[in-house]
Design a protein around this motif. Structure first.
Motif, short mmCIF file in Angstrom:
data_model
loop_
_atom_site.label_atom_id
_atom_site.label_comp_id
_atom_site.label_asym_id
_atom_site.label_seq_id
_atom_site.Cartn_x
_atom_site.Cartn_y
_atom_site.Cartn_z
N MET A 31 0.77 -1.17 0.02
CA MET A 31 -0.06 -0.12 0.00
C MET A 31 0.72 1.03 0.08
O MET A 31 0.57 2.22 -0.76
N MET A 32 1.86 1.18 0.75
CA MET A 32 2.72 2.42 0.85
C MET A 32 3.30 2.57 -0.36
O MET A 32 3.53 3.82 -0.99
N PHE A 33 4.04 1.54 -1.19
CA PHE A 33 4.58 1.67 -2.64
C PHE A 33 3.61 2.16 -3.62
O PHE A 33 3.79 2.73 -4.38
N ALA A 34 2.39 1.75 -3.44
CA ALA A 34 1.25 2.03 -4.17
C ALA A 34 1.07 3.59 -4.33
O ALA A 34 1.02 4.31 -5.13
N GLY A 35 1.15 3.95 -3.15
CA GLY A 35 0.91 5.44 -2.89
C GLY A 35 2.04 6.18 -3.60
O GLY A 35 2.00 7.02 -4.05
N LEU A 36 3.32 5.71 -3.19
CA LEU A 36 4.40 6.39 -3.88
C LEU A 36 4.36 6.37 -5.52
O LEU A 36 4.61 7.35 -5.99
N THR A 37 4.26 5.09 -5.91
CA THR A 37 4.04 5.16 -7.40
C THR A 37 2.91 6.05 -7.82
O THR A 37 2.99 6.57 -8.87
N SER A 38 1.79 6.07 -7.17
CA SER A 38 0.60 7.05 -7.78
C SER A 38 1.10 8.47 -7.93
O SER A 38 0.66 9.11 -8.66
N ALA A 39 1.73 8.72 -6.57
CA ALA A 39 2.34 10.17 -6.54
C ALA A 39 3.17 10.27 -7.73
O ALA A 39 3.30 11.55 -8.65
N PHE A 40 4.13 9.63 -8.04
CA PHE A 40 5.01 9.64 -9.29
C PHE A 40 4.29 9.70 -10.61
O PHE A 40 4.68 10.58 -11.36
#
Length: 195
Positions: A31-40
């Protein structure tokens, strides 16, 4: 009427609990990396986004190395299931060496990015390289946890705590390591295709 649990049932239930805890931890990391890649992805529309940025060659090498880590960890698990202590120890040590090599290659990659004239912070940085830095450093922090657990597993292996009937530590370590491997491959492919 009371029922008593056998030692084997207790061990099975305890093993399942540890695996579930690890699974919940991995889901929270996803979930954390999904958030980071979404922000990307959202930041890609910014005017200052680098369109021609290329990943450093060291990241390609580190991807191959972390896949090698998963292979050696998997083989270590197979070896302990056959009570092959010597092979298990050698494969766990190989996993550790490859894990350290992955970290070294990540920092070599950071150096290659800086040598290309791109910076992660400061006036000369760009949002592209800052995101790249954040994503890879967060992955490295999780990998540090994997390396610490691997050191504990290796210590326990030297103490002869694992055998074909007692493999939980190696099993949990392998699960986490495979997760880190898949996570990095996902991040690498994401960074490669979403420039």
């Amino acid at each position: 009427m009371t029922t008593t649990m056998t030692a084997e049932e207790h061990k099975s239930r305890s093993d399942r609990s540890y695996k579930l805890l690890l699974l919940f931890a991995m889901i929270s990391m996803i979930m954390m990396f999904a958030g980071l890649t979404s922000a990307f992805v959202v930041s890609k529309s910014r005017a200052d986004w680098l369109k021609d940025f290329q990943l450093p060659t060291a990241f390609y090498l580190s991807t191959a190395v972390i896949i090698g880590c998963s292979v050696t960890f998997h083989l270590a698990k197979k070896a302990i299931q056959k009570d092959n202590q010597k092979a298990t120890t050698a494969l766990l040590l190989a996993t550790l060496v490859l894990g350290i090599l992955f970290v070294v290659l990540q920092f070599v990659g950071f150096g290659q990015i800086v040598e290309s004239g791109y910076y992660f912070t400061g006036a000369e940085s760009s949002i592209t390289t800052t995101f790249l830095y954040i994503v890879t450093v967060v992955h490295l922090l999780h990998l540090a946890g994997g390396l610490i657990s691997l050191l504990i597993i290796i210590y326990n292996q030297f103490k002869q705590k694992y055998n074909s009937t007692q493999i939980l530590g190696i099993e949990l370590g392998a699960m986490y390591w495979h997760f880190l491997d898949l996570l990095w491959v996902y991040l690498f492919l994401f960074l490669f295709f979403f420039k």
